[in-house]
Design an enzyme around this catalytic site. Structure first.
Site, PDB file in Angstrom:
ATOM      1  N   ASP A  29       0.829  -1.214   0.000  1.00  0.00           N
ATOM      2  CA  ASP A  29       0.000   0.000   0.000  1.00  0.00           C
ATOM      3  C   ASP A  29       0.862   1.262   0.000  1.00  0.00           C
ATOM      4  OD1 ASP A  29      -2.367   1.384  -0.036  1.00  0.00           O
ATOM      5  OD2 ASP A  29      -2.657   1.331   2.139  1.00  0.00           O
ATOM      6  N   ASN A  77     -11.038  -2.457  -5.324  1.00  0.00           N
ATOM      7  CA  ASN A  77     -10.244  -1.539  -6.151  1.00  0.00           C
ATOM      8  C   ASN A  77     -10.892  -1.225  -7.508  1.00  0.00           C
ATOM      9  OD1 ASN A  77      -7.057  -2.843  -4.926  1.00  0.00           O
ATOM     10  ND2 ASN A  77      -8.191  -1.026  -4.250  1.00  0.00           N
TER      11      ASN A  77
HETATM   12  C1  IPE Z   1      -5.349  -2.681  -0.193  1.00  0.00           C
HETATM   13  O1  IPE Z   1      -5.024  -1.356  -0.355  1.00  0.00           O
HETATM   14  C2  IPE Z   1      -5.389  -3.389  -1.511  1.00  0.00           C
HETATM   15  C3  IPE Z   1      -4.095  -3.596  -2.161  1.00  0.00           C
HETATM   16  C4  IPE Z   1      -2.945  -3.263  -1.685  1.00  0.00           C
HETATM   17  C5  IPE Z   1      -4.137  -4.245  -3.440  1.00  0.00           C
HETATM   18  P1  IPE Z   1      -6.156  -0.233  -0.507  1.00  0.00           P
HETATM   19  O2  IPE Z   1      -5.452   1.045  -0.691  1.00  0.00           O
HETATM   20  O3  IPE Z   1      -7.112  -0.626  -1.545  1.00  0.00           O
HETATM   21  O4  IPE Z   1      -6.886  -0.314   0.909  1.00  0.00           O
HETATM   22  P2  IPE Z   1      -7.704   0.778   1.703  1.00  0.00           P
HETATM   23  O5  IPE Z   1      -8.688   1.366   0.745  1.00  0.00           O
HETATM   24  O6  IPE Z   1      -6.723   1.802   2.187  1.00  0.00           O
HETATM   25  O7  IPE Z   1      -8.330   0.041   2.834  1.00  0.00           O
HETATM   26  C1  IPE Z   2      -1.586   0.138  -3.355  1.00  0.00           C
HETATM   27  O1  IPE Z   2      -1.297   1.489  -3.394  1.00  0.00           O
HETATM   28  C2  IPE Z   2      -1.717  -0.473  -4.730  1.00  0.00           C
HETATM   29  C3  IPE Z   2      -3.085  -0.905  -5.077  1.00  0.00           C
HETATM   30  C4  IPE Z   2      -4.136  -0.875  -4.301  1.00  0.00           C
HETATM   31  C5  IPE Z   2      -3.261  -1.416  -6.425  1.00  0.00           C
HETATM   32  P1  IPE Z   2      -2.468   2.558  -3.455  1.00  0.00           P
HETATM   33  O2  IPE Z   2      -2.827   2.795  -4.870  1.00  0.00           O
HETATM   34  O3  IPE Z   2      -3.602   2.137  -2.584  1.00  0.00           O
HETATM   35  O4  IPE Z   2      -1.766   3.853  -2.858  1.00  0.00           O
HETATM   36  P2  IPE Z   2      -2.379   4.856  -1.824  1.00  0.00           P
HETATM   37  O5  IPE Z   2      -2.856   4.077  -0.651  1.00  0.00           O
HETATM   38  O6  IPE Z   2      -3.508   5.550  -2.525  1.00  0.00           O
HETATM   39  O7  IPE Z   2      -1.264   5.782  -1.494  1.00  0.00           O
HETATM   40 MG    MG Z   3      -4.037   2.408  -0.643  1.00  0.00          MG
END
Ligand code: IPE
Ligand code: IPE
Ligand code: MG
Length: 249
Positions: A29, A77
């Site tokens: 993340d 997502n």
């Molecule tokens: C979790 O991260 C999913 C992945 C890393 C693929 P998210 O960014 O989607 O999670 P939330 O929304 O902060 O809970």
């Molecule tokens: C995790 O990074 C990757 C995926 C969920 C695909 P994020 O895209 O959630 O990055 P932040 O949390 O918005 O910084």
């Molecule tokens: Mg994220």
């Protein structure tokens, strides 16, 4: 193709090989925030995130961690802007195509968990190819959670079991933990010993809900694109200092 033999190397001297987690799971993340801090589009964070996963996989292999499971795309997502979702699907496909040869050489067995049938067809094709061509590899097991949701996984298992009961193939009393696990996407993959989440969020975000029952959790403020061996080393040190009691005393 010849497979390079595994030579365990460079395990930092303060880590005990016999106390390493066998299976590490990561919630990768913070890609978007990493990019934003640099004035870049979010997708640049995802791009860099791939390189970080590659290096972690190599590190696990070097240090003797047998299995790595990475959360790449959650069922939630899909709610992101279309351009970001499209970019991610294309990125997954491109990376699989580009890295397959190296995965074969490095003895990586790749597997996927999640509802794969809802992914773009061309991505499904690359996934099927990568899984088939690496299925006999034994160096390290890489599991990529793609269109994965822990609740969906549990529902799918319940539905499959309910059908078998309905058909008279199973009795309700036959349903125990072992049988249930065989119906999860992760059947045969096993539970993680250590869960690492980057970017400081203190939540599970629908990842491996059943499998995480007794995982040790390590959360770092480091954003995924900045995660490196030094950070992994810290996570492993923290893990090795813990006493896993599994409810006992
Ligand atoms: C979790 O991260 C999913 C992945 C890393 C693929 P998210 O960014 O989607 O999670 P939330 O929304 O902060 O809970
Ligand atoms: C995790 O990074 C990757 C995926 C969920 C695909 P994020 O895209 O959630 O990055 P932040 O949390 O918005 O910084
Ligand atoms: Mg994220």
């Amino acid at each position: 193709m010849t497979v390079k033999p595994i030579v365990l190397q460079d395990l930092p001297p303060d880590l005990k090989r016999e106390r390493l987690p066998k299976h590490v799971a990561v919630i990768m993340d913070g890609n978007g925030r990493w990019a934003k801090h640099r004035g870049l589009p979010r997708i640049m964070g995802h791009k860099r995130g791939v390189d970080v996963l590659k290096d972690l996989l190599r590190c696990c292999r070097d240090w003797g961690v047998a299995a790595l499971t990475a959360y790449a795309f959650s069922t939630e997502n899909w709610g992101r802007p279309l351009e970001e979702v499209d970019f991610l699907m294309t990125l997954f496909e491109r990376v699989l195509r580009k890295e397959l040869r190296e995965m074969i050489e490095e003895d990586v067995r790749i597997q996927f968990v999640g509802n794969l049938s809802a992914l773009p067809r061309s991505l499904q094709t690359e996934i099927a190819r990568a899984v088939a061509e690496t299925q006999h590899n034994r160096g390290i097991q890489l599991t990529v959670a793609t269109n994965y949701g822990g609740r969906q996984e549990i529902l799918d298992a319940c539905r499959a079991i309910a059908h078998q009961v309905q058909q008279g193939l199973l009795q309700p009393d036959d349903i125990d933990e072992a049988l249930f696990e065989r119906h999860l996407y992760t059947a045969g993959i096993g539970d993680p010993d250590l869960l690492i989440r980057t970017s400081g969020e203190m939540r599970i975000s629908n990842f491996l809900l059943w499998q995480m029952a007794y995982a040790e959790i390590y959360i770092t403020e480091t954003l995924w694109p900045d995660f490196d061996r030094a950070e992994f080393h810290r996570a492993l040190c923290s893990y090795q200092q813990r006493e896993r009691r599994f409810g006992k005393v």
